[in-house]
Design a protein around this motif. Structure first.
Motif, short mmCIF file in Angstrom:
data_model
loop_
_atom_site.label_atom_id
_atom_site.label_comp_id
_atom_site.label_asym_id
_atom_site.label_seq_id
_atom_site.Cartn_x
_atom_site.Cartn_y
_atom_site.Cartn_z
N ALA A 309 0.83 -1.21 0.00
CA ALA A 309 0.00 0.00 0.00
C ALA A 309 0.86 1.26 0.00
N SER A 310 1.97 1.21 0.73
CA SER A 310 2.89 2.36 0.75
C SER A 310 3.46 2.61 -0.65
N HIS A 311 3.82 1.55 -1.32
CA HIS A 311 4.35 1.69 -2.68
C HIS A 311 3.32 2.33 -3.60
N LEU A 312 2.10 1.87 -3.52
CA LEU A 312 1.05 2.40 -4.37
C LEU A 312 0.75 3.87 -4.06
N ALA A 313 0.72 4.21 -2.79
CA ALA A 313 0.45 5.59 -2.41
C ALA A 313 1.54 6.52 -2.95
N ALA A 314 2.79 6.06 -2.87
CA ALA A 314 3.90 6.88 -3.36
C ALA A 314 3.90 7.00 -4.88
N GLU A 315 3.35 5.98 -5.57
CA GLU A 315 3.37 5.96 -7.03
C GLU A 315 2.12 6.57 -7.65
N SER A 316 1.18 7.03 -6.87
CA SER A 316 -0.03 7.64 -7.42
C SER A 316 0.33 8.77 -8.36
N ALA A 317 -0.37 8.82 -9.50
CA ALA A 317 -0.14 9.90 -10.46
C ALA A 317 -0.64 11.24 -9.94
N ARG A 318 -1.43 11.22 -8.88
CA ARG A 318 -1.94 12.42 -8.22
C ARG A 318 -2.83 13.25 -9.15
N GLN A 319 -3.50 12.54 -10.08
CA GLN A 319 -4.47 13.21 -10.95
C GLN A 319 -5.89 13.11 -10.41
N CYS A 320 -6.15 12.04 -9.67
CA CYS A 320 -7.49 11.78 -9.15
C CYS A 320 -7.47 11.97 -7.64
N GLY A 321 -8.30 12.88 -7.15
CA GLY A 321 -8.33 13.13 -5.71
C GLY A 321 -8.66 11.89 -4.91
N VAL A 322 -9.56 11.06 -5.42
CA VAL A 322 -9.95 9.86 -4.69
C VAL A 322 -8.78 8.88 -4.60
N CYS A 323 -7.90 8.88 -5.59
CA CYS A 323 -6.74 8.00 -5.55
C CYS A 323 -5.73 8.49 -4.51
N VAL A 324 -5.47 9.78 -4.52
CA VAL A 324 -4.52 10.34 -3.55
C VAL A 324 -4.98 10.08 -2.13
N SER A 325 -6.23 10.40 -1.85
CA SER A 325 -6.73 10.23 -0.49
C SER A 325 -6.95 8.75 -0.16
N GLY A 326 -7.43 7.98 -1.14
CA GLY A 326 -7.73 6.57 -0.88
C GLY A 326 -6.49 5.74 -0.62
N THR A 327 -5.46 5.87 -1.46
CA THR A 327 -4.24 5.09 -1.25
C THR A 327 -3.54 5.51 0.04
N ALA A 328 -3.56 6.80 0.34
CA ALA A 328 -2.95 7.28 1.59
C ALA A 328 -3.67 6.71 2.80
N ALA A 329 -4.99 6.66 2.75
CA ALA A 329 -5.76 6.15 3.87
C ALA A 329 -5.50 4.66 4.08
N VAL A 330 -5.47 3.90 2.99
CA VAL A 330 -5.22 2.47 3.10
C VAL A 330 -3.82 2.22 3.65
N GLY A 331 -2.82 2.95 3.12
CA GLY A 331 -1.46 2.78 3.60
C GLY A 331 -1.31 3.13 5.06
N LYS A 332 -1.92 4.24 5.48
CA LYS A 332 -1.83 4.66 6.88
C LYS A 332 -2.48 3.64 7.80
N ALA A 333 -3.63 3.10 7.38
CA ALA A 333 -4.32 2.12 8.22
C ALA A 333 -3.51 0.83 8.35
N LEU A 334 -2.91 0.39 7.25
CA LEU A 334 -2.14 -0.85 7.30
C LEU A 334 -0.85 -0.69 8.10
N TYR A 335 -0.21 0.46 7.98
CA TYR A 335 0.97 0.68 8.80
C TYR A 335 0.59 0.81 10.28
N GLY A 336 -0.58 1.40 10.56
CA GLY A 336 -1.05 1.43 11.93
C GLY A 336 -1.32 0.04 12.46
N LEU A 337 -1.87 -0.81 11.62
CA LEU A 337 -2.11 -2.21 12.00
C LEU A 337 -0.79 -2.92 12.28
N ALA A 338 0.20 -2.69 11.42
CA ALA A 338 1.50 -3.32 11.62
C ALA A 338 2.20 -2.82 12.88
#
Length: 445
Positions: A309-338
């Protein structure tokens, strides 16, 4: 490292070829039947349709259907060999362009003949691959103009609309669909954007139509994870994932990260599945680009999910707001879980995102992030619950901070890639090895 072997009867029709450690020259390629005109465009298209060859770029779309779509699109079609692989666990496309550029260029020329294309492009980001392709074009000029277009290496740069946009002079970023490239692509013309392995298998089918089914039902896979070094190998469809894991030195693998990142996580039970697109799809995963990362029994899938998830968040093209916020949220939640800092609503949030984020971005990156979250919940529910209850010592030891490097494998070294190309192919012994180790190599990771 245990070597994976193919049956001797399949050796003549393999993409890796008889000498995978040696860069192939035009003379060597012609000596194996390459660039032969015995199989015409119509006959080749019939063979491809009968074989059921699917694209090897990730989506697995039938190659014959894609060729017909471009041919009937009107205008002056364009063909593109797409060698930009953004998945962090894959190295097959860059290896192909470095070691067997003539096989790819032959496939590109044959695709052009089938579609009626008047221009061709080879699209890549690896400098060594670019040198290899340009040398091959000089050795054997193709029947149509072919240009090499280089781009920066990113996760989204190989998406078909990003390919078209970059060739047309813009940034390598996805665009909204429709239209798709087969409708209106490079310069507004119907465009075939085909993965380089797909084109290699088209060329093999033209040279050896009698082996068309074996050619269509074999695939390159990049295997990593576990105690063994990553390898690139060619295997037939149907081989169990567990067999691949055992032969790669991970007989007790706890599961796998499939298809680069797009196939998500599977548990140990899923390793009994055959390596076959339909079977994997029915089980909720995917072969994708053929990159398989095995999970070690002493590791933790939550760390792997967080890295992905971290890789995907960093690689987002940052063209779609839902992608920027969505990948960041998933990555943050998974790192919090870890890290053991996740809140009680983390699992519910991950489930909601896994369902609600799919299909909302301009490309597949957001879908991949949603798939990582959903597959973790589905394949390892007990681990998710235990991580919510208390910190995981395995995750703490792994210090999940940057999955961009832990999930990446190097491009395979090819002996003589720049200075000593093979002039004559060496004959393959019975059941010759078809595995290439992937040592560290300077250049594109």
């Amino acid at each position: 490292m245990t070597t994976i072997r193919l049956p001797a009867s399949q050796q003549p029709g393999t993409v890796l070829g008889a000498s995978p450690h040696v860069a192939e020259s035009a003379d060597a390629y012609r000596a194996t039947g390459g660039y032969d005109d015995a199989t015409g465009p119509e006959e080749l298209l019939a063979h491809l349709a009968a074989s059921g060859l699917r694209g090897r770029g990730g989506a697995g779309f039938p190659a014959a259907v894609k060729l017909r779509s471009v041919r009937h699109g009107g205008g002056s079609p364009v063909v593109v060999a797409n060698g930009e692989e953004g998945e962090p666990g894959s190295a097959k496309d860059r290896w192909l362009l470095r070691a067997r550029p003539h096989l790819v260029l032959d496939g590109l020329a044959r695709a052009a003949a089938v579609t009626g294309a008047v221009r061709g492009f080879v699209y890549l980001s690896d400098p060594a691959a670019g040198e290899s392709v340009r040398r091959a074009l000089a050795e054997h000029p193709p029947p149509l103009p072919v240009e090499v277009v280089e781009t920066d290496h990113t996760y989204v740069a190989g998406e078909e609309t990003a390919v078209v946009r970059r060739i047309d002079g813009g940034p390598a970023l996805p665009t909204a669909k429709p239209p798709r490239p087969f409708e209106r692509g490079v310069g507004g013309a119907p465009t075939l954007v085909s993965n380089v392995e797909t084109l290699a298998r088209i060329a093999l089918t033209a040279a050896r139509p009698g082996l068309r089914r074996a050619i269509a039902r074999s695939t390159l896979v990049t295997l990593s994870g576990g105690p063994a070094a990553p390898v690139l190998t060619e295997v037939p469809y149907g081989i169990p994932l567990r067999t691949l894991a055992a032969r790669h030195g991970s007989p007790d693998a706890a599961g796998a990260l499939m298809g680069g990142l797009f196939g998500g996580l599977v548990d140990a039970h899923a390793l009994d599945l055959p390596l076959e697109p339909d079977a994997l799809g029915s089980a909720g995963t995917a072969l994708g680009c053929g990159a398989i990362h095995f999970l070690t029994p002493d590791g933790c899938p939550v760390t792997t999910a967080a890295d992905a998830a971290s890789h995907l968040a960093a690689e987002s093209a940052r063209q779609c707001g839902v992608c920027v916020s969505g990948t960041a949220a998933v990555g943050k939640a998974l790192y919090g879980l870890a890290a053991g800092t996740a809140g009680p609503d983390t699992a519910d949030n991950l489930h909601r995102w896994s369902q609600g984020l799919r299909g909302r971005g301009a490309c597949g990156l957001l879908d991949a992030a949603a798939g990582i979250a959903g597959s973790l919940l589905c394949s390892f529910p007990g681990l998710v619950r235990s991580h919510l209850a208390s910190p995981c010592p395995v995750c703490a030891d792994a210090a999940p901070a940057d999955g961009r490097h832990r999930l990446t494998v190097a491009v395979p070294q090819v002996a003589g890639a720049c200075t000593r190309p093979a002039r004559v192919p060496s004959p393959p012994p019975a059941a010759s090895p078809t595995t290439i180790p992937l040592p560290a190599l300077k250049g594109t990771p």
